[in-house]
Design a protein around this motif. Structure first.
Motif, short mmCIF file in Angstrom:
data_model
loop_
_atom_site.label_atom_id
_atom_site.label_comp_id
_atom_site.label_asym_id
_atom_site.label_seq_id
_atom_site.Cartn_x
_atom_site.Cartn_y
_atom_site.Cartn_z
N LEU A 122 3.23 13.22 -5.06
CA LEU A 122 4.00 12.77 -3.90
C LEU A 122 5.03 11.69 -4.27
CD1 LEU A 122 1.09 12.68 -1.30
CD2 LEU A 122 3.08 14.21 -1.21
N ASN A 123 4.83 11.09 -5.44
CA ASN A 123 5.80 10.12 -5.96
C ASN A 123 6.74 10.75 -7.00
OD1 ASN A 123 5.59 7.17 -4.98
ND2 ASN A 123 3.45 7.80 -5.15
N ALA A 300 -8.79 6.45 -7.32
CA ALA A 300 -7.56 7.15 -7.72
C ALA A 300 -6.36 6.21 -7.67
CB ALA A 300 -7.33 8.35 -6.80
N VAL A 301 -6.35 5.29 -6.70
CA VAL A 301 -5.26 4.30 -6.57
C VAL A 301 -5.21 3.41 -7.81
CG1 VAL A 301 -4.59 2.18 -5.33
CG2 VAL A 301 -5.11 4.26 -4.05
N ILE A 302 -6.37 2.91 -8.25
CA ILE A 302 -6.40 2.04 -9.44
C ILE A 302 -5.92 2.81 -10.67
CG2 ILE A 302 -7.90 0.69 -10.98
CD1 ILE A 302 -9.69 0.17 -8.46
N ALA A 303 -6.38 4.06 -10.81
CA ALA A 303 -5.95 4.89 -11.95
C ALA A 303 -4.45 5.14 -11.90
CB ALA A 303 -6.71 6.21 -11.96
N LEU A 309 2.53 3.14 -11.91
CA LEU A 309 3.11 3.43 -10.60
C LEU A 309 2.90 2.20 -9.71
CD1 LEU A 309 4.51 5.77 -9.09
CD2 LEU A 309 2.25 6.53 -8.34
N GLU A 310 3.93 1.76 -9.03
CA GLU A 310 3.84 0.56 -8.20
C GLU A 310 2.86 0.77 -7.04
OE1 GLU A 310 7.63 -0.99 -6.82
OE2 GLU A 310 8.60 -0.17 -8.63
N LEU A 311 2.10 -0.29 -6.72
CA LEU A 311 1.13 -0.19 -5.63
C LEU A 311 1.81 0.12 -4.30
CD1 LEU A 311 -1.57 -2.96 -6.22
CD2 LEU A 311 -1.96 -0.53 -5.94
N LYS A 312 2.99 -0.46 -4.10
CA LYS A 312 3.73 -0.22 -2.85
C LYS A 312 4.02 1.27 -2.68
CE LYS A 312 8.07 -1.64 -2.36
NZ LYS A 312 9.22 -2.59 -2.29
N LYS A 313 4.40 1.93 -3.78
CA LYS A 313 4.69 3.37 -3.74
C LYS A 313 3.41 4.18 -3.55
CE LYS A 313 8.98 3.37 -6.42
NZ LYS A 313 9.66 3.87 -7.63
N SER A 316 2.30 3.94 0.10
CA SER A 316 3.22 4.66 1.02
C SER A 316 2.86 6.14 1.17
CB SER A 316 4.67 4.52 0.53
OG SER A 316 4.87 5.30 -0.64
N VAL A 317 2.17 6.72 0.17
CA VAL A 317 1.85 8.16 0.25
C VAL A 317 0.42 8.45 0.71
CG1 VAL A 317 3.60 8.73 -1.50
CG2 VAL A 317 1.21 8.39 -2.20
N ILE A 318 -0.41 7.43 0.83
CA ILE A 318 -1.81 7.66 1.21
C ILE A 318 -1.95 8.41 2.54
CG2 ILE A 318 -3.95 6.47 1.93
CD1 ILE A 318 -3.54 4.57 -0.43
N PRO A 319 -1.12 8.11 3.57
CA PRO A 319 -1.24 8.89 4.82
C PRO A 319 -0.97 10.38 4.64
CG PRO A 319 0.04 6.88 5.18
CD PRO A 319 -0.14 7.02 3.71
N ARG A 320 -0.32 10.76 3.54
CA ARG A 320 0.03 12.17 3.31
C ARG A 320 -1.01 12.90 2.45
NH1 ARG A 320 5.86 11.44 0.85
NH2 ARG A 320 5.80 13.72 0.69
N LEU A 321 -2.04 12.20 2.03
CA LEU A 321 -3.08 12.85 1.22
C LEU A 321 -3.84 13.87 2.06
CD1 LEU A 321 -4.64 9.86 -0.77
CD2 LEU A 321 -2.90 11.47 -1.55
#
Length: 413
Positions: A122-123, A300-303, A309-313, A316-321
């Motif tokens: 998604l990024n 998965a976010v930590i990995a 990959l920036e945390l902000k980015k 931003s995509v978590i709602p689309r998972l």
């Protein structure tokens, strides 16, 4: 290829011996291939040595005692043939993606892998995942028969992904695969441990062996200076922490210095998180059912963050998972407007987590559970799963899973 470039243990006089490929399946052997005569549960590769020699095989690797040189055939003896097969495979297919991540644990491997894959995709990052769901990448997909496939095919797949300039690969590491040394010869940048509960005791015989198979990943297969992601609330945390200290690996838990979870609430079929990062508070909507999903997402976010990959980015995509196939997957509604979810909960812990998560999110709902247990597998977990369904569900539909060679009625009883 020359023998001496890949087999360090052979005598110098054989170093220039030519071979064109490697194989452990006697049916797929070709002229000038090296045959690895592996003794499995049902078949012994050593019994097929005469037939592979007839097909033009001049080099045999075995754990049995054969004369080193016999009738123009070289026999290479090894103590651990599976381990050597993996090391040679990854030596031949040496081009691999730069960022390799392994995920192990009883439950959650596929979800963590897939969420990582989705976050990067998604990024607009090139990424691949390998495991129960098969090989998934930007433009190359493949179904697999095992969670952790044999090292020859895995080497070929990693080589293919590298050629397609995919540098981020996350793969599931099963206890069978680790115990059978299928990943030896690979070094991972990072490894994730989700949890441990009863499973595969038909294979490992006891819980200690099962845990040790998982811990092999952290003790032997992580690069120097690599990192571990786990949950500090699980019983195995102390052992994982000791390994990280001994091996000088960086350790990250869900309570990390990069972000802090302030609150969690349910909103119908969604979950709302408030996360603090760099003195800013982010409200993030997770459009997935099941509180356990949050743990899998955060791992998965930590990995993903450690994959530059920036945390902000990432946030931003978590709602689309989207839900992973067969993991708290919403199938739809039936005539009485009941919601239907599919979950591949095949262990006592997974079944309990699944029912309790549903009950917590839908407090006013009546819960019906349809489940079964597979045949010829860990029989000790069956009555435990029955008790869990009886305790936490309002209605039970007991059905047949894959009975294999067992009588289905015996499993149900």
């Amino acid at each position: 290829m020359r023998l001496g470039d890949h087999f360090q243990q052979v005598k110098k006089k054989y170093h220039k011996t030519f071979f064109s490929g490697i194989c452990f399946d006697h049916r797929k052997i070709k002229k000038n291939y090296i045959f690895f005569a592996i003794k499995g549960n049902n078949l012994d590769g050593n019994n097929f040595i005469p037939s592979v020699i007839k097909k033009g095989c001049k080099i045999i690797v075995t754990e049995k005692n054969f004369d080193e040189w016999k009738n123009g055939v070289l026999f290479i003896k090894t103590k651990n043939i599976r381990k050597l097969l993996a090391k040679i495979s990854f030596s031949i297919f040496k081009k691999k993606p730069n960022n390799l991540i392994a995920v192990t644990g009883t439950n959650g491997k596929s979800s963590v892998s897939d969420f990582y894959y989705q976050i990067l995709l998604l990024n607009n990052k090139k990424v691949a995942s390998i495991g129960t769901l098969g090989v998934r990448s930007n433009n190359f997909n493949l179904n697999l028969f095992n969670t952790t496939i044999d090292p020859i095919n895995l080497g070929k797949i990693l080589n293919k992904l590298k050629k397609r300039k995919i540098e981020n690969v996350i793969m599931e590491a099963s206890s069978h695969g680790l115990h059978q040394n299928r990943l030896d010869g690979l070094l991972f940048n990072s490894a994730i441990f989700t949890n441990l509960s009863q499973d595969h005791l038909d294979y490992h015989k006891n819980f200690k062996n099962y845990l040790n198979a998982k811990l092999y990943l952290f003790q032997n297969l992580i690069k120097k200076g690599g990192f571990i992601v786990t949950d500090d609330q699980i019983p195995e945390f102390k052992k994982i922490k000791n390994i990280s200290l001994k091996k000088k690996l960086k350790l990250f838990t869900l309570k990390n210095k990069y972000f802090q979870i302030l609150s969690h609430n349910y909103k119908n079929e969604a979950q709302i998180l408030k996360i603090k990062h760099e003195n800013l508070i982010h409200e993030i909507r997770v459009n997935l059912v099941g509180k356990i999903q949050l743990k899998n997402i955060l791992m998965a976010v930590i990995a993903a963050f450690k994959s530059n990959l920036e945390l902000k980015k990432i946030f931003s995509v978590i709602p689309r998972l989207s839900s992973v196939e067969g993991r708290f997957e919403k199938i739809g509604k039936i005539k009485n407007k009941s919601l239907v979810f599919l979950d591949y909960a095949h262990t006592p812990d997974a079944l309990q987590t699944c029912i309790l998560n549903i009950r917590e999110q839908f407090t006013d709902k009546h819960i019906s559970v349809l489940f079964g247990c597979g045949g010829d597998r860990d029989k000790g977990k069956r009555s435990k799963m029955g008790k869990i369904a009886d305790k936490y569900a309002d209605k039970i539909y007991l059905t047949d899973d894959n009975p294999r060679y067992e009588r289905p009625k015996k499993i149900r009883d």
